[in-house]
Scaffold this active site. Structure first.
Site, PDB file in Angstrom:
ATOM      1  N   ASP A  23       1.434 -33.513  -1.616  1.00 35.36           N
ATOM      2  CA  ASP A  23       2.006 -32.294  -1.028  1.00 35.36           C
ATOM      3  C   ASP A  23       2.078 -32.401   0.502  1.00 35.36           C
ATOM      4  O   ASP A  23       2.796 -31.629   1.137  1.00 35.36           O
ATOM      5  CB  ASP A  23       1.101 -31.090  -1.343  1.00 35.36           C
ATOM      6  CG  ASP A  23       1.622 -30.238  -2.487  1.00 35.36           C
ATOM      7  OD1 ASP A  23       2.854 -30.175  -2.667  1.00 35.36           O
ATOM      8  OD2 ASP A  23       0.786 -29.631  -3.175  1.00 35.36           O
ATOM      9  N   LYS A  41       7.721 -30.482 -13.338  1.00 41.91           N
ATOM     10  CA  LYS A  41       7.115 -31.644 -12.669  1.00 41.91           C
ATOM     11  C   LYS A  41       6.703 -32.677 -13.706  1.00 41.91           C
ATOM     12  O   LYS A  41       6.954 -33.864 -13.547  1.00 41.91           O
ATOM     13  CB  LYS A  41       5.895 -31.201 -11.836  1.00 41.91           C
ATOM     14  CG  LYS A  41       6.296 -30.520 -10.541  1.00 41.91           C
ATOM     15  CD  LYS A  41       5.143 -29.810  -9.849  1.00 41.91           C
ATOM     16  CE  LYS A  41       5.663 -29.040  -8.644  1.00 41.91           C
ATOM     17  NZ  LYS A  41       4.716 -28.087  -8.073  1.00 41.91           N
ATOM     18  N   GLN A  68      -1.405 -26.835  -7.818  1.00 44.15           N
ATOM     19  CA  GLN A  68      -0.322 -25.854  -7.711  1.00 44.15           C
ATOM     20  C   GLN A  68      -0.823 -24.579  -7.013  1.00 44.15           C
ATOM     21  O   GLN A  68      -1.881 -24.047  -7.338  1.00 44.15           O
ATOM     22  CB  GLN A  68       0.189 -25.524  -9.133  1.00 44.15           C
ATOM     23  CG  GLN A  68       1.394 -24.614  -9.182  1.00 44.15           C
ATOM     24  CD  GLN A  68       2.680 -25.251  -8.651  1.00 44.15           C
ATOM     25  OE1 GLN A  68       2.861 -26.461  -8.715  1.00 44.15           O
ATOM     26  NE2 GLN A  68       3.554 -24.434  -8.111  1.00 44.15           N
TER      27      GLN A  68
HETATM   28  N1  GUN Z   1       3.792 -23.629  -5.079  1.00 43.40           N
HETATM   29  C1  GUN Z   1       5.072 -23.434  -4.665  1.00 43.40           C
HETATM   30  N2  GUN Z   1       5.529 -24.517  -3.991  1.00 43.40           N
HETATM   31  C2  GUN Z   1       4.525 -25.414  -3.980  1.00 43.40           C
HETATM   32  C3  GUN Z   1       4.398 -26.733  -3.453  1.00 43.40           C
HETATM   33  O1  GUN Z   1       5.311 -27.298  -2.832  1.00 43.40           O
HETATM   34  N3  GUN Z   1       3.194 -27.331  -3.666  1.00 43.40           N
HETATM   35  C4  GUN Z   1       2.181 -26.725  -4.329  1.00 43.40           C
HETATM   36  N4  GUN Z   1       1.033 -27.396  -4.471  1.00 43.40           N
HETATM   37  N5  GUN Z   1       2.268 -25.509  -4.830  1.00 43.40           N
HETATM   38  C5  GUN Z   1       3.434 -24.867  -4.663  1.00 43.40           C
END
Ligand code: GUN
Length: 296
Positions: A121, A54, A98
């Site tokens: 998200d 990311k 996350q």
């Molecule tokens: N962990 C796995 N996929 C995601 C996601 O799309 N967003 C977040 N915040 N954590 C994750």
């Protein structure tokens, strides 16, 4: 005949190019730099890999990346404090905490502490409610990626039968909502659904997001259907491991009209859509037009 392969790697690269072009315009015309803050609590190896990707892709798109790594024993109060700081930071347009969080934390409380405008998200209850009532919202990244691929491949989806296999808050439920907003006739199927193969065989569009390796068999698929495989399952193969989806790809490839591979299908779309959501959040906050082709 085999199915058309829907190449998420190539498509996500085009999304990232569109994001980068929009970021360049925001910089030159409005002196704005979209910023994404990512918070990682603990040492989960898979999460560390995601967070690194990311960060790299955010910077490559010309945006500001703010990474916050906190130890596993961080208290929920300290994490909430950081979220409040990020909510009030004008350089931060998107916040992602996350998941999974350590077990001593209440993930819902943390997610709902994020300002809905910065919730890239799309997990905050306000955004869930806005999406559910067909209003502008932040849309969860993986379902957004699936929808952009479906739009690119199918165009108008009005009246098609769509079956979403899986009912998670992150993928299944928002995916069903997005397909409903596209005027599909939507069924949500799951592990307890009776006559599952029969239900899936009605699908013109099948989105599999159930987290079970190769669960969906070839003869569960309607000939010519568009199959989106969200599953990322690591299975042992000899001495090594291998990634497979929720669909038996080789069998489905003989029946479907189009299918996403694993890896290289939906996976790369998720981070591309996170970048797109950050640009969308920045534009909304500043009352600017939203980027075309990056929102629903
Ligand atoms: N962990 C796995 N996929 C995601 C996601 O799309 N967003 C977040 N915040 N954590 C994750």
């Amino acid at each position: 005949m085999t199915a058309q392969i829907l190449d998420g790697k190539a498509f996500s690269a085009r999304i990232r190019d569109r994001v980068a072009a929009h970021v360049a315009r925001l910089r030159s015309e409005h002196d704005l730099v979209p910023g994404l803050a990512v918070v990682l609590v603990g040492e989960d190896p898979a999460s560390q890999v995601y967070v690194r990707s990311k960060h790299r892709q955010t910077v490559e798109a010309g945006m500001a990346s703010f990474e916050h790594r906190l130890p596993d024993d961080t208290t929920e109060a300290d994490l909430l404090n950081l979220v409040h700081q990020l909510n009030n930071d004008p350089q931060v347009h998107g916040i992602l905490v996350q998941l999974p969080l350590p077990v001593h934390m209440n993930a819902s409380a943390v997610i709902d502490a994020i300002s809905p405008d910065k919730d890239v998200d799309g997990f905050h209850v306000s955004n869930v409610g806005l999406l559910g009532t067909g209003q502008n919202s932040m849309v969860p990244c993986t379902p957004l990626g699936c929808l952009l691929m479906l739009r690119e491949h199918l165009g108008d989806m009005s009246g098609l039968n769509a079956v979403v296999l899986g009912r998670s808050n992150i993928v299944g439920k928002p995916m069903a909502q997005l397909l409903l907003n596209e005027n599909c006739t939507v069924t949500i199927a799951h592990s307890r659904t009776r006559d599952l193969p029969e239900v899936l065989r009605r699908a013109d569009i099948l989105v599999a997001a159930v987290g079970r390796p190769r669960m969906v068999q070839g003869d569960w698929i309607k000939p010519g259907a568009t199959v989106i495989d969200v599953g990322i399952n690591r299975i042992p193969e000899g001495e090594k491991t291998r990634l497979v989806g929720d669909v038996d790809f080789d069998a489905a490839n003989e029946v479907a009209g189009a299918i996403t591979p694993v890896p290289g299908g939906v996976g790369p779309m998720t981070i591309a859509c996170l970048l797109a959501n950050t640009v969308t959040a920045c534009c909304r906050t500043n009352g600017l037009p939203l980027p075309e082709g990056l929102t629903v």
